[in-house]
Design an enzyme around this catalytic site. Structure first.
Site, short mmCIF file in Angstrom:
data_model
loop_
_atom_site.label_atom_id
_atom_site.label_comp_id
_atom_site.label_asym_id
_atom_site.label_seq_id
_atom_site.Cartn_x
_atom_site.Cartn_y
_atom_site.Cartn_z
N ALA A 255 0.85 -1.19 0.00
CA ALA A 255 0.00 0.00 0.00
C ALA A 255 0.88 1.24 0.00
CB ALA A 255 -0.91 0.01 1.23
N THR B 275 2.40 9.91 -5.78
CA THR B 275 3.12 10.05 -7.03
C THR B 275 2.49 11.12 -7.91
OG1 THR B 275 1.78 8.42 -8.23
CG2 THR B 275 3.67 7.58 -6.96
N GLU C 68 4.69 11.60 -1.06
CA GLU C 68 3.48 12.42 -0.84
C GLU C 68 2.46 12.20 -1.96
OE1 GLU C 68 3.15 13.63 1.95
OE2 GLU C 68 5.17 13.97 2.71
#
Length: 386
Positions: free
Chosen positions: A129, A367, A365
């Site tokens: 994840a 892609t 943060e």
């Protein structure tokens, strides 16, 4: 003559710029190439008040705006991108506690975060994840007055040195849609079952660790459920990630500026065919494009920070800033290396550090592909055909 675009207009950012010139730039190459955590520089950041910058005044902080914060991060990254990362997760945690925390959580943690007695860290990413937060598999089960947490986390910035971790967990793995089962726990590293298993080597972004965490029956007091209500973690985390994207956009501008300034200086010193290479049109065109793009990225980053200051959702605006600024930084560092020629590919020049640091900002943060998806969805909603 001062540059009206490049020179910081904010007093705090101006002070940080002077500190960076004096304390960071003379030592950054040695620290970065040795992958050394900059304890002395972090102490300097603490003395400048940077860790308390975004904490409300009633809890011991400065209560600055995100526009001011954006300028500070840009100046830090101009000296060393990793310093902006050290500050990033700390500010995300102060935002989460300030915005969503119970009064007890604010009273317990914000004063400690303000003095940097505790520094904040964020734990979302797992082996399966990343940008898809709903796919996390770390589970927290209520057991009396505690939550028992099992799972693992990857790429945790400040993983070894964090004093308070905002951890995304599944408190209801079966609910549909999945985001309703996500909660956020405030985890201290001294809780039994919290283990840092290893640090992950990176291409760039040196000095700051990216750690892997293991939670083996980690017991977290139920009073550390952020906001005191299960199922709110997805929206809490996304709000925190917006703050992270303000930081990343500003960091990208700082790195791009540093790469540009190095190229502009070198272009006036290096001679080729009887004159400085900066007098050749091929180099002038590169410098013109670099400067224009950096200026646009900087203005977009400040604008997005201003939208975040207004409260409410700012995912589209900070996503655009993060997307554009990080792409500009990556392109600018490459062009700076090309202007430097062969020596730019060596460790004798800082441009090789800029070149290694820039691509990472397109990934973390969220892609840049995810940013484009967020922006596109927002555009389609705003221009929906009835």
């Amino acid at each position: 003559m001062p540059d009206p675009i490049i020179e910081p207009q904010d007093a705090i950012a101006a002070e940080v710029r002077r500190w960076v010139d004096r304390e960071v730039i003379p030592v950054v190459d040695e620290l970065e190439h040795n992958n050394t955590f900059p304890d002395q520089l972090v102490q300097g950041m603490r003395e400048l008040g940077l860790f308390e910058l975004m904490i409300p005044q009633e809890y011991g902080g400065i209560g600055a705006t995100y526009v001011s914060y954006s300028g500070v991060v840009e100046e830090l990254a101009r000296g060393w991108m990793s310093l902006g990362g050290i500050l990033n997760t700390h500010v995300i945690i102060t935002h989460l506690v300030s915005t969503f925390g119970t009064e007890d959580q604010k009273q317990r943690y914000l004063p400690q975060l303000s003095t940097a007695e505790r520094r904040g860290a964020l734990t979302i990413t797992e082996p399966n994840a990343g940008s898809d937060v709903q796919a996390i598999q770390t589970v927290a089960v209520r057991d009396g007055d505690d939550y028992v947490v099992n799972g693992s986390k990857l790429f945790v910035s400040n993983g070894r040195r964090g004093g308070l971790f905002a951890m995304a967990v599944k408190t209801d793995p079966q609910v549909d849609p999945r985001y309703r089962g996500i909660s956020c726990l405030l985890v201290q590293p001294d809780y039994p079952g919290f283990v840092v298993t290893r640090d992950i080597e990176k291409l760039g972004y040196k000095g700051i660790e990216a750690s892997e965490l293991s939670m083996d029956n980690l017991r977290v007091p139920a009073g550390n459920l952020l906001g005191g209500e299960e199922g709110q973690g997805f929206f809490q985390i996304l709000s925190g990630v917006e703050v992270g994207r303000v930081n990343t956009a500003a960091r990208a501008v700082g790195v791009a500026r540093a790469a540009f300034e190095a190229a502009a200086t070198y272009a006036q010193q290096r001679q080729a065919f009887g004159k400085p290479i900066g007098e050749h049109q091929a180099i002038q065109l590169k410098l013109a494009d670099m400067y224009t793009n950096i200026t646009a990225a900087r203005l977009l980053a400040r604008w997005a920070a201003g939208v975040k200051d207004q409260g409410g959702r700012a995912d589209t605006e900070v996503g655009m800033a993060k997307l554009f600024a990080t792409e500009v930084a990556t392109e600018t560092t490459l062009e700076s290396m090309r202007i430097h020629g062969g020596i730019g590919y060596t460790k004798e020049m800082p441009v090789e550090r800029f070149f290694r640091d820039a691509p990472g900002m397109m990934i973390y943060e969220g892609t840049n592909e995810i940013q484009r998806t967020i922006i596109a969805r927002s555009v389609l909603q705003r221009y929906a055909v009835n």
